[in-house]
Design an enzyme around this catalytic site. Structure first.
Site, PDB file in Angstrom:
ATOM      1  N   GLU A   1       0.112   9.892   5.395  1.00  0.00           N
ATOM      2  CA  GLU A   1      -0.530  10.181   6.676  1.00  0.00           C
ATOM      3  C   GLU A   1       0.449  10.999   7.508  1.00  0.00           C
ATOM      4  O   GLU A   1       1.651  10.744   7.486  1.00  0.00           O
ATOM      5  CB  GLU A   1      -0.915   8.864   7.360  1.00  0.00           C
ATOM      6  CG  GLU A   1      -1.946   8.096   6.539  1.00  0.00           C
ATOM      7  CD  GLU A   1      -1.956   6.598   6.802  1.00  0.00           C
ATOM      8  OE1 GLU A   1      -1.307   6.171   7.791  1.00  0.00           O
ATOM      9  OE2 GLU A   1      -2.573   5.860   6.020  1.00  0.00           O
TER      10      GLU A   1
ATOM     11  N   LYS B   1       0.024   3.451  -2.841  1.00  0.00           N
ATOM     12  CA  LYS B   1      -1.023   4.472  -2.809  1.00  0.00           C
ATOM     13  C   LYS B   1      -0.453   5.885  -2.837  1.00  0.00           C
ATOM     14  O   LYS B   1      -1.105   6.819  -3.301  1.00  0.00           O
ATOM     15  CB  LYS B   1      -1.908   4.285  -1.574  1.00  0.00           C
ATOM     16  CG  LYS B   1      -2.750   3.008  -1.587  1.00  0.00           C
ATOM     17  CD  LYS B   1      -3.508   2.840  -0.277  1.00  0.00           C
ATOM     18  CE  LYS B   1      -4.540   1.711  -0.328  1.00  0.00           C
ATOM     19  NZ  LYS B   1      -3.950   0.383  -0.431  1.00  0.00           N
TER      20      LYS B   1
ATOM     21  N   LYS C   1       3.805   5.960   5.634  1.00  0.00           N
ATOM     22  CA  LYS C   1       2.860   5.030   5.022  1.00  0.00           C
ATOM     23  C   LYS C   1       3.404   3.616   5.185  1.00  0.00           C
ATOM     24  O   LYS C   1       4.592   3.364   4.938  1.00  0.00           O
ATOM     25  CB  LYS C   1       2.643   5.329   3.536  1.00  0.00           C
ATOM     26  CG  LYS C   1       1.555   4.482   2.903  1.00  0.00           C
ATOM     27  CD  LYS C   1       0.177   4.900   3.372  1.00  0.00           C
ATOM     28  CE  LYS C   1      -0.919   3.966   2.894  1.00  0.00           C
ATOM     29  NZ  LYS C   1      -0.959   2.689   3.655  1.00  0.00           N
TER      30      LYS C   1
ATOM     31  N   TYR D   1     -10.484   2.936   5.549  1.00  0.00           N
ATOM     32  CA  TYR D   1      -9.379   2.602   4.658  1.00  0.00           C
ATOM     33  C   TYR D   1      -9.846   1.615   3.604  1.00  0.00           C
ATOM     34  O   TYR D   1     -10.458   0.592   3.932  1.00  0.00           O
ATOM     35  CB  TYR D   1      -8.245   2.020   5.487  1.00  0.00           C
ATOM     36  CG  TYR D   1      -6.938   1.845   4.760  1.00  0.00           C
ATOM     37  CD1 TYR D   1      -6.206   2.940   4.330  1.00  0.00           C
ATOM     38  CD2 TYR D   1      -6.423   0.573   4.519  1.00  0.00           C
ATOM     39  CE1 TYR D   1      -4.997   2.780   3.682  1.00  0.00           C
ATOM     40  CE2 TYR D   1      -5.213   0.398   3.881  1.00  0.00           C
ATOM     41  CZ  TYR D   1      -4.504   1.507   3.462  1.00  0.00           C
ATOM     42  OH  TYR D   1      -3.298   1.347   2.817  1.00  0.00           O
TER      43      TYR D   1
ATOM     44  N   SER E   1       1.726  -3.622   2.695  1.00  0.00           N
ATOM     45  CA  SER E   1       1.866  -5.078   2.834  1.00  0.00           C
ATOM     46  C   SER E   1       1.172  -5.779   1.671  1.00  0.00           C
ATOM     47  O   SER E   1       0.141  -5.312   1.173  1.00  0.00           O
ATOM     48  CB  SER E   1       1.225  -5.575   4.142  1.00  0.00           C
ATOM     49  OG  SER E   1       1.751  -4.934   5.269  1.00  0.00           O
TER      50      SER E   1
ATOM     51  N   SER F   1       0.793  -1.227   0.000  1.00  0.00           N
ATOM     52  CA  SER F   1       0.000   0.000   0.000  1.00  0.00           C
ATOM     53  C   SER F   1       0.825   1.276   0.000  1.00  0.00           C
ATOM     54  O   SER F   1       0.252   2.369  -0.122  1.00  0.00           O
ATOM     55  CB  SER F   1      -0.954   0.001   1.193  1.00  0.00           C
ATOM     56  OG  SER F   1      -2.021  -0.900   0.966  1.00  0.00           O
TER      57      SER F   1
END
Length: 387
Positions: free
Chosen positions: A294, A89, A337, A172, A340, A86
């Site tokens: 984040e 992203k 961030k 999420y 996985s 991820s």
């Protein structure tokens, strides 16, 4: 997935050297910090291989542990390709921000503007910003197993009904940010994977990052290992590229971190795109959600960082508070961030004001708290007297 912090994890910070890392110090001090934080994780969590890269005031340091393939005993190097899960992203977010900088999209647009099938659907009440911040109204973590192709994806979104109004909760979701990447590709008149590989990666200076690993690079592609210790790689799925499909090296990923630390070194509009991913839009518990990244005010205590990356944050809906105006970085901020896949685990964090950053890539999906605790300890050492 996040787990409770074990005594071993908590011990990592206490066993690091007390001498802070200075940018002018010899690499040996950095080596000691990384060794104490990361090497024990191989044995503790049966991780075949780990690659770590850190940047301190523009200086890069690389560390490799273990093997990329247990069967062939191939060692991990700074050029080993790992699935970053991820963390992908953040690239999807950067592409959407890039499209906005080019005038191809606006984050205020509705997805139906680019996917006519979604016009007048409940999902079309959400904006592209909602999709990119997981606040569209309750899209789930994964598509149902029945969604296996583009037509089924469109039908799913047409029939989907929100549980809350857009912006009220963060949940999420791979389908959420996956749809952002998909409509960005449509708006830019190209396929998502092509745009990432042939446009975005080169502009960021990334020469060994892929969605589709070419045959010439397969020898560098690590094998991941699942819970049964079987070699595994990511399986195809709807929006896999957009949500978790990038494979990269620590060499490329630390370049990406440095681009985020100093976006002014990039040419416009990619500079504007990177800066756009640093804007915070929603406060959610212990963290601020931006596009991809984040955020936390820095310095950040380990327990706050663990709370923001907890299983509760990943698997459950959480109340979201819209920041109006959006939060632009005006004080020291840590961006992070996790990522996985079934066989791989990753973590990336950086603090632009301190000019420090860290990348960890592994070929096992070992507990997120262990990754964060190790990285946090090293970052704290680096930050103590960094410029």
């Amino acid at each position: 997935m996040a787990r409770a912090v074990t005594p071993f994890i908590l011990a990592i910070a206490s066993c690091l050297p007390s001498t802070p890392i200075r940018a002018a110090d010899s690499p040996g001090v950095i080596t000691a910090a990384v060794e104490r934080a990361f090497r024990p994780l191989l044995k503790e969590y049966d991780v075949p291989g780990i690659a770590v890269a850190v940047t301190v005031d523009g200086r890069r340091y690389f560390f490799s542990y273990g093997v990329a393939s247990k069967e062939k005993n191939v060692p991990v190097t700074k050029d080993t390709l790992f699935e970053i899960g991820s963390v992908s992203k953040t690239f999807t977010a950067t592409l959407a921000s890039y499209a906005q900088a080019l005038g191809k999209v606006s984050l205020d647009d509705r997805p139906g503007k680019y996917m006519p099938q979604l016009r007048e659907s409940a999902l079309d009440e959400a904006s592209l910003l909602n999709l990119g911040t997981y606040t569209s109204g309750g899209l789930p973590l994964q598509f149902p197993n029945s969604v296996t192709n583009g037509a089924e994806m469109a039908t799913y979104f047409q029939q989907w009904r929100p549980s809350v109004s857009p912006g009220a909760q963060r949940q999420y979701s791979n389908p959420s940010i996956g749809l952002l990447g998909h409509v960005t590709g449509l708006a830019m008149n190209g396929g998502f994977a092509d745009l990432i590989e042939t446009d975005l990666f080169p502009k960021l200076g990334l020469g060994h990052s892929y969605i589709r690993v070419p045959e010439a690079e397969m020898a560098n592609y690590a094998w991941g290992y699942n819970k049964a210790n079987k070699p595994i790689r990511v399986s195809p799925g709807v929006f896999d590229a957009e949500a978790y499909g990038i494979k990269s090296t620590v060499t490329d990923m630390i370049r990406f971190v440095e681009a985020n630390i100093r976006p002014e070194t990039l040419d416009a509009p990619i500079r504007i795109a990177v800066e756009g991913t640093h804007i915070g839009y929603f406060r959610v518990g212990e963290m601020v959600q931006g596009l991809g990244w984040e955020q936390y005010p820095y310095p950040v205590a380990l327990d706050r960082l663990l709370a923001g990356n907890s299983l509760t944050m990943a698997m459950e809906p959480n109340a979201a508070m819209r920041l109006n105006p959006p939060q632009t970085p005006s004080a020291p901020t840590l961006f992070n961030k996790t990522g996985s896949t079934n066989g791989f685990g990753a973590y990336v964090a950086f603090v632009p004001e301190k000019k420090i950053g860290i990348v960890m890539l592994a070929n096992r999906n070992f507990p997120i708290p262990a990754r964060i605790t190790a990285a946090h300890a090293v970052l704290e050492q680096m930050a103590a007297e960094a410029p």
